[in-house]
Write a protein that holds these residues in place. Structure first.
Motif, PDB file in Angstrom:
ATOM      1  N   GLU A 128       0.851  -1.184   0.000  1.00 32.60           N
ATOM      2  CA  GLU A 128       0.000   0.000   0.000  1.00 32.60           C
ATOM      3  C   GLU A 128       0.888   1.237   0.000  1.00 32.60           C
ATOM      4  O   GLU A 128       1.764   1.378   0.857  1.00 32.60           O
ATOM      5  CB  GLU A 128      -0.891   0.025   1.247  1.00 32.60           C
ATOM      6  CG  GLU A 128      -1.739  -1.223   1.422  1.00 32.60           C
ATOM      7  CD  GLU A 128      -2.190  -1.455   2.859  1.00 32.60           C
ATOM      8  OE1 GLU A 128      -3.065  -2.328   3.060  1.00 32.60           O
ATOM      9  OE2 GLU A 128      -1.663  -0.790   3.776  1.00 32.60           O
ATOM     10  N   ILE A 129       0.671   2.145  -0.924  1.00 32.88           N
ATOM     11  CA  ILE A 129       1.461   3.378  -0.965  1.00 32.88           C
ATOM     12  C   ILE A 129       1.424   4.091   0.373  1.00 32.88           C
ATOM     13  O   ILE A 129       2.446   4.527   0.907  1.00 32.88           O
ATOM     14  CB  ILE A 129       0.932   4.320  -2.067  1.00 32.88           C
ATOM     15  CG1 ILE A 129       1.194   3.740  -3.458  1.00 32.88           C
ATOM     16  CG2 ILE A 129       1.574   5.699  -1.951  1.00 32.88           C
ATOM     17  CD1 ILE A 129       0.545   4.547  -4.574  1.00 32.88           C
ATOM     18  N   SER A 208      -0.398   0.824  -6.695  1.00 29.94           N
ATOM     19  CA  SER A 208      -0.675   0.344  -5.339  1.00 29.94           C
ATOM     20  C   SER A 208      -1.543  -0.905  -5.449  1.00 29.94           C
ATOM     21  O   SER A 208      -2.573  -0.892  -6.128  1.00 29.94           O
ATOM     22  CB  SER A 208      -1.395   1.401  -4.503  1.00 29.94           C
ATOM     23  OG  SER A 208      -1.490   1.012  -3.142  1.00 29.94           O
ATOM     24  N   SER A 225      -3.994   7.920  -2.581  1.00 28.63           N
ATOM     25  CA  SER A 225      -2.680   7.564  -2.040  1.00 28.63           C
ATOM     26  C   SER A 225      -1.556   8.236  -2.806  1.00 28.63           C
ATOM     27  O   SER A 225      -0.534   8.610  -2.235  1.00 28.63           O
ATOM     28  CB  SER A 225      -2.509   6.038  -2.052  1.00 28.63           C
ATOM     29  OG  SER A 225      -3.333   5.456  -1.055  1.00 28.63           O
TER      30      SER A 225
END
Length: 438
Positions: A128-129, A208, A225
Motif C-alpha cells: 500500500e502506498i 498500489s 494515495s
C-alpha cells in the motif's frame, strides 16, 4: 510523573469541555487510548504500537495513532522519546521489507501465510502506498514540532532510499516490480494474473496493490494515495540532507502530480470535473470514495489542495452523495463507509474527516452530534456502525479512530461549546443524526 506535560495538557482541554460531561469523557478516553492501551515495549527496549484489537503494528495506523501527541513533543521528553522511538522502529521495518504493511514485535513468524516473499517479522505483506508514506508524514510533523534532527539520521536515509526505489519501480509496475501477492482460499484478497495485478499503463503515478482499508485495488493507480505521496514528499524533500535523495524525491513528486493532473480527472455529468478514486491509465476509472484515509474527502487534511479548490469541491459533493456507492444515509447517521465493512456501515473516521475538512459550522456541529450519539454508549469511536442501529458496530478497540476524534475536538476547541449548542438546538442542524426514539 511520566508524560507530565501531556496529562497537564489533557486537564487544560477538559476544563474547556466541562460544560458537557459526555464530551469531556470522550475526549479524555480517546486522547489517551493510544498511550494507555496500544504502546508496548519490545524485547530490545524499543517502541511497538499495536492497532488496537489486532496485536500487530501497521505502519499507517501507528503513525496516525501518535500524531495528536506531536504538538506536545517539544515540551514533554517522554512524548518525544515515544515518537522518536516509533519512527526508528518504522524505518527499521521499512528496511526489512518496504512492501509490507504490518509487522510483529519480533521475528516469530506468526503472520499471514500468504503466497508472497515474506519473512518472520511480517504480519501482513499487502503493498500500500500510504503505508510507506505515513512514517515520513509523521517524521516531518515531528521534526517541525521539535527540531530533533536525530530522526533524520542513517535509519531515516536508509528507509527513504528503500521507499524511493520501490516507488520508482512501481511507476513501471509491469516491467520493474518484483511484487506479487496471493492469499490461498481468498480470491478477493489475491491479485490477478498470478499475483501480479491488473494491466496498467505508465502515468507517472505509483502502482498500489491495496487501499488504506487493506482491500485490493480495482485499478492499479489509487488516486488518493498518490495525492498523499505527492503532498508529503514535497514537504519531506526540504528536510533531506542528501542532495541526490532530495532530487529523486522532487522528481517523483513532479511526475506523480503530473500523472494525477493528466489521468485522474474525469468529467461527471452532474458534478463537473472531479477526481476519480482509481484508474489504470488505460481509460478505466472507479468513481467512489472510502472512509479510510488517505481518501478523496481528506485531500485538504493531508495538504494536497486547499478546501476551496474547485476540483476538490466538485469531488466532495460527489463523495457526500448517493452517487458514491459507499455513502449511506440512515435513521441515526449519514456519512462515508467502506467496502471493507458491511453494507450501510458508516465509519467514524469518515465522519471525522468530513468534519476536519468542512468550513461550514452547521455541518461540523452535525458531525459532532453524530460522533457523540453513535458510540453505543461506550464513549469510544469504532470502525464502522450500522447507520440504522449504532449498537451494531465493528471493532470496539480501534485506536486510529479514537485519535482522530481527539484531533477533531482540538481543531474545533475554540468554538466547541458553540458547536455543541448548535448541534443540540435543532434537529434540522443535525440532519440524519437527530436523536431517534425507538
Amino acid at each position: 510523573m511520566k508524560y507530565a506535560k501531556l496529562y497537564e495538557f489533557i486537564e487544560k482541554v477538559c476544563k474547556k469541555l466541562r460544560f458537557d460531561e459526555q464530551l469531556e469523557d470522550m475526549f479524555r478516553k480517546c486522547f489517551l487510548n493510544t498511550l494507555e492501551t496500544t504502546v508496548q515495549k519490545t524485547p530490545d527496549g524499543g517502541v511497538f504500537v499495536i492497532t488496537g484489537d489486532i496485536a500487530a503494528m501497521w505502519l499507517r495506523d501507528s503513525s496516525v495513532q501518535v500524531s495528536h501527541y506531536v504538538r506536545l513533543a517539544g515540551q514533554d521528553e517522554d512524548v518525544r522519546n515515544l515518537i522518536a522511538g516509533l519512527l526508528r522502529r518504522q524505518f527499521g521495518y521499512i528496511c526489512i521489507d518496504p512492501y509490507a504493511n504490518a509487522f510483529l514485535p519480533e521475528p516469530s513468524g506468526r503472520g499471514w501465510k500468504d503466497k508472497t516473499q515474506t519473512s518472520e517479522w511480517i504480519w501482513e505483506r499487502k503493498f500500500e502506498i500510504d503505508s510507506l508514506v505515513y512514517p515520513f508524514w509523521l517524521c516531518e510533523k515531528y521534526y517541525r514540532a521539535t527540531g530533533d534532527a536525530s530522526v533524520l539520521g542513517a535509519e531515516f536515509l536508509a528507509a527513504l532510499e528503500k521507499t524511493l526505489s520501490v516507488f520508482e519501480n512501481e511507476q513501471h509496475h509491469a516491467e520493474c516490480s518484483p511484487y506479487t501477492f496471493e492469499r490461498p482460499g481468498n480470491p478477493a484478497d489475491s491479485l490477478e494474473n498470478g499475483g501480479k495485478g491488473g494491466a496498467c499503463a505508465y502515468t507517472g503515478m505509483v502502482f498500489s496493490a491495496f487501499r488504506p482499508s487493506d482491500d485490493r485495488c480495482r485499478y492499479g493507480y489509487l488516486i488518493p494515495s498518490n495525492m498523499f505521496l505527492a503532498a508529503t514528499f514535497a514537504k519531506l524533500s526540504k528536510l533531506i540532507g542528501d542532495p541526490a535523495l532530495a532530487a529523486r524525491c522532487n522528481k517523483l513528486v513532479a511526475e506523480v502530480r503530473e500523472g494525477i493532473g493528466r489521468y485522474a480527472v474525469v468529467e461527471h455529468p452532474e458534478y463537473g470535473k472531479m477526481y476519480a478514486f482509481e484508474t489504470d491509465g488505460l481509460g478505466n476509472y472507479n468513481l467512489m470514495d472510502d472512509a479510510n484515509v488517505p481518501n478523496l474527502l481528506g485531500m485538504p487534511y493531508y495538504d494536497f489542495c486547499e478546501v476551496g479548490d474547485e476540483l476538490y469541491a466538485n469531488t466532495r459533493r460527489f463523495v457526500l452523495s448517493k452517487d458514491n456507492p459507499y455513502y449511506f444515509e440512515g435513521k441515526y447517521a449519514k456519512g462515508l463507509g467502506s467496502p471493507h465493512t458491511p453494507d450501510r456501515y458508516i465509519w467514524h473516521i469518515g465522519l471525522i474527516m468530513q468534519g476536519l475538512t468542512s468550513t461550514d459550522k452547521a455541518e461540523r456541529a452535525r458531525i459532532l452530534r453524530c460522533l457523540t450519539e453513535t458510540t453505543a454508549q461506550t464513549n469510544y469511536m469504532h470502525e464502522g456502525f450500522d447507520c440504522d442501529d449504532p449498537a451494531k458496530y465493528s471493532r470496539s478497540w480501534f485506536a486510529w479512530a479514537n485519535t482522530l476524534f481527539a484531533v477533531f475536538v482540538l481543531e474545533n476547541l475554540d468554538e466547541i461549546r458553540e458547536l455543541r449548542l448548535l448541534s443540540q438546538s435543532s434537529e434540522k442542524a443535525c440532519g440524519a443524526c437527530a436523536s431517534q426514539v425507538v
